[in-house]
Write a protein that holds these residues in place. Structure first.
Motif, short mmCIF file in Angstrom:
data_model
loop_
_atom_site.label_atom_id
_atom_site.label_comp_id
_atom_site.label_asym_id
_atom_site.label_seq_id
_atom_site.Cartn_x
_atom_site.Cartn_y
_atom_site.Cartn_z
N TRP A 158 4.89 0.51 -3.30
CA TRP A 158 6.24 0.40 -2.75
C TRP A 158 6.64 1.69 -2.06
N ALA A 159 6.25 2.83 -2.62
CA ALA A 159 6.59 4.11 -1.99
C ALA A 159 5.95 4.24 -0.61
N ASN A 160 4.74 3.73 -0.45
CA ASN A 160 4.07 3.77 0.84
C ASN A 160 4.85 2.97 1.88
N LEU A 161 5.25 1.75 1.52
CA LEU A 161 6.03 0.93 2.47
C LEU A 161 7.37 1.59 2.78
N ARG A 162 7.99 2.15 1.75
CA ARG A 162 9.33 2.72 1.91
C ARG A 162 9.30 4.04 2.69
N ASP A 163 8.42 4.97 2.29
CA ASP A 163 8.46 6.33 2.80
C ASP A 163 7.62 6.53 4.05
N ASN A 164 6.48 5.86 4.14
CA ASN A 164 5.59 6.06 5.29
C ASN A 164 5.86 5.09 6.43
N TYR A 165 6.40 3.90 6.07
CA TYR A 165 6.63 2.88 7.10
C TYR A 165 8.09 2.49 7.26
N HIS A 166 8.97 3.03 6.43
CA HIS A 166 10.41 2.75 6.52
C HIS A 166 10.69 1.25 6.45
N MET A 167 10.01 0.58 5.53
CA MET A 167 10.17 -0.87 5.35
C MET A 167 11.09 -1.16 4.17
N ASN A 168 11.68 -2.36 4.18
CA ASN A 168 12.61 -2.73 3.11
C ASN A 168 12.48 -4.18 2.68
N VAL A 169 11.39 -4.86 3.09
CA VAL A 169 11.21 -6.26 2.73
C VAL A 169 9.71 -6.57 2.66
N TRP A 202 6.57 -10.71 -8.16
CA TRP A 202 6.94 -10.19 -6.84
C TRP A 202 8.45 -10.03 -6.73
N VAL A 203 9.20 -11.04 -7.19
CA VAL A 203 10.66 -10.99 -7.09
C VAL A 203 11.21 -9.82 -7.92
N ASP A 204 10.70 -9.66 -9.11
CA ASP A 204 11.21 -8.59 -9.98
C ASP A 204 10.78 -7.21 -9.51
N ARG A 205 9.52 -7.06 -9.09
CA ARG A 205 9.09 -5.75 -8.62
C ARG A 205 9.83 -5.36 -7.33
N ALA A 206 10.06 -6.33 -6.44
CA ALA A 206 10.82 -6.02 -5.23
C ALA A 206 12.21 -5.53 -5.58
N SER A 207 12.86 -6.20 -6.52
CA SER A 207 14.21 -5.79 -6.93
C SER A 207 14.20 -4.38 -7.50
N GLU A 208 13.25 -4.11 -8.37
CA GLU A 208 13.19 -2.80 -9.02
C GLU A 208 12.98 -1.68 -8.02
N ASN A 232 19.92 -17.51 -7.60
CA ASN A 232 20.89 -16.46 -7.91
C ASN A 232 20.35 -15.05 -7.68
N ARG A 233 19.11 -14.92 -7.22
CA ARG A 233 18.54 -13.61 -6.91
C ARG A 233 18.95 -13.27 -5.47
N THR A 234 19.88 -12.37 -5.33
CA THR A 234 20.51 -12.14 -4.04
C THR A 234 19.60 -11.44 -3.03
N HIS A 235 18.47 -10.89 -3.48
CA HIS A 235 17.55 -10.23 -2.55
C HIS A 235 16.44 -11.16 -2.08
N VAL A 236 16.52 -12.45 -2.42
CA VAL A 236 15.48 -13.42 -2.09
C VAL A 236 15.89 -14.24 -0.87
#
Length: 538
Positions: A99-110, A145-151, A184-188
């Motif tokens: 997740w850090a790679n997607l977030r920090d190196n690629y500026h992704m959020n989904v 996947w749903v829970d790890r994405a949320s976390e 009810n998972r608002t990020h899905v």
């Protein structure tokens, strides 16, 4: 073990087709040999039980919103930019570095999680009679996947992913299970069908029926419709413009499309001017293909997904740049406006006329309640102390059944095989409240034990801390005040900790013995991974 290979959009020509067909046949043969070995030995994969989900999950990010004819985050109002992970790899999705790679190196959020479904009509695919796992079997992997994405602060797209066509029966059955599970998972976000193929009224009718199927169980989850193969003048625009019946259904829904190296920029630009739009697959044969299409998506102002570009280490040149989501640094406050809330069902107006029930026993006995541990059983008569408006709401004075407790709730002895008492003589608008403690965050089935001697539809619903979590639970049975049966709400997510649970009678004339709260699934432990992510041959 399922080894599935596909080409972007299933489109190859000439000598490339022959070459990849030969390679694909060789790989299928290797897969068959490996599968035979796996069947003879211990299973290769042992997915965790659904009950292994983290007991305390962080708050999901708010539902995405539609701004400027594309989908954006619900808090920071930036476009969704993300990755379709290359394979179903539990080690990666449970690794913070992924997740850090997607977030920090690629500026992704989904992330977009595709689940292969029949038909798989593409070179090397399993054909039209694919023996793919059921919707129930994919749930353990999707839950992770749903829970790890949320976390990790990510949104997640769940994509129903046939290749080369569609199977409406399978799609209907699949969404009947999946849609309510994460409603009810608002990020899905739900992607209704990958590249459904075809054109004209037939496809429009299919998309509309799938929209209605999902909306029946998940009224607030954003939907990605169409997700058509590539974006050329001869498909998306023709379908949408020639089928006006679909144009009224864009409430919280968007057009999905796939942009590969030979897409038509003008066609996409026209679509974006007319409809909410998102590109859910960017793919190509080389770095230039990825970067050209990504740059175009950015210039068009639409959200997008790479098809395992980050997994393959593709690096955007300085000319193709997008800023990080401010959510991860906390440097930008939420924008004006709020995401669409999940509606809470109103408390119905009480009806003054209670329904008759069976003959009560005559002796009252004082009673009370304590905190009830869930999963477990909630006996109807063990509502919490505090009286009218706290432990219950009852429209008539006195305990008509004259049993167990000396207040206004009507309690009698039960003839059911389990339980000593039941609540009866119920009227519309009455309710019972309970102090409960949920042992762990998980998905549960809520099973109400009910009976009625009245005709017509009888309805109850369950609230948790003031929020309706089940919707209407209905029965038309009226064959006896002590003829018992079950009303069940499946796959209800309960969070760990102390709560107030309330059982609301929306209509009169329904006896209640108890409410059972049990784990939703007994997950098999010896099937191969059931969320299939692509391996792309280049």
């Amino acid at each position: 073990m399922n080894l599935l290979f596909f080409f972007p959009n299933g489109r190859m020509t000439g000598r490339r087709t022959l070459f990849w067909l030969v390679v694909g046949m060789a790989l299928v043969a290797v897969s068959l040999v490996f599968a035979l070995r796996v069947s003879a030995d211990a299973p290769v994969h042992q997915p965790q039980s659904i009950t292994a989900v983290s007991p305390s999950l962080p708050t999901d990010r708010p539902r995405p919103r539609m701004v400027g004819n594309t989908i954006v985050t619900g808090d920071t109002a930036v476009r969704l930019r993300g990755e379709n992970p290359r394979r179903d790899d539990r080690a990666s999705r449970n690794d913070p570095a992924f997740w850090a790679n997607l977030r920090d190196n690629y500026h992704m959020n989904v992330v977009r999680i595709l689940v292969y479904r029949p038909p798989q009509n593409y070179p090397g695919g399993c054909g039209t009679n694919c023996n793919l796992p059921t919707a129930t079997q994919v749930i353990p992997d999707l839950d992770e996947w749903v829970d790890r994405a949320s976390e990790n602060g990510f949104y997640v797209i769940i994509d129903y992913h046939p290749v080369g066509g569609r199977d409406e029966t399978d799609a209907t059955d699949w969404w009947r299970v999946i849609a309510p599970r994460y409603k009810n998972r608002t990020h899905v976000i739900y992607e209704v069908t990958n590249e459904p193929g075809g054109a004209g009224v037939g496809l429009a009718g299919y998309e509309e029926r799938m929209r209605q199927r999902i909306r029946a169980d998940a009224p607030d989850t954003p939907l990605i419709l169409w997700s058509v193969e590539n974006a050329r003048d001869d498909n998306v625009n023709a379908i949408l413009q020639n089928n006006p019946q679909i144009n009224a259904n864009w409430n919280n829904a968007i057009v999905g499309l796939h942009m590969y190296w030979d897409y038509n920029y003008t066609s996409v630009q026209g679509l974006k001017n007319a409809y909410p739009l998102m590109n859910t697959e960017i793919g190509g044969w080389n770095e230039n293909d990825y970067m050209k299409v990504t740059n175009d998506a950015e210039s068009l102002g639409i959200s997008w997904i790479w098809l395992d570009g980050a997994t393959e280490g593709r690096v955007p040149p300085s000319s193709v740049y997008w800023a990080a989501d401010p959510y991860f640094s906390g440097s930008t406050p939420p924008p004006a406006g709020t995401p669409t809330p999940t509606p809470t069902a109103p408390t119905p107006t009480p009806s003054p006329t209670p329904a008759p029930t069976g003959t009560p026993a005559p002796t009252p006995t004082p009673g009370g309640s304590t905190t009830i541990q869930l999963p477990g059983r909630i006996e109807a008569e063990d509502y919490r102390a505090g009286g009218e408006g706290v432990g219950y709401h009852d429209t008539t004075a006195g305990n008509t059944g004259n049993m167990y407790r000396s207040d206004d709730v009507d309690i009698q002895s039960t003839n059911d095989a389990s339980g000593a008492y039941n609540v009866g003589w119920t009227a519309a608008g009455e309710w019972l409240a309970y102090d409960v403690t949920v042992s762990k965050t998980d998905y549960y089935d809520l099973i109400a034990r009910v009976a009625s001697g009245a005709s017509g539809t009888k309805t109850i619903r369950i609230e948790l801390d003031g929020t309706d979590i089940t919707g209407a639970m209905n029965t038309t049975r009226g064959d006896g005040w002590q003829t018992w049966g079950n009303l069940t709400a499946n796959n209800i997510r309960l969070t760990a900790g102390a709560h107030t649970l309330k059982i609301v009678f929306d209509t009169p004339s329904l006896n209640l013995n108890y409410l059972n709260v049990v784990s939703s699934l007994s997950v098999p432990t010896n099937y191969a991974y059931s969320v299939f992510l692509p391996v792309i041959l280049r």
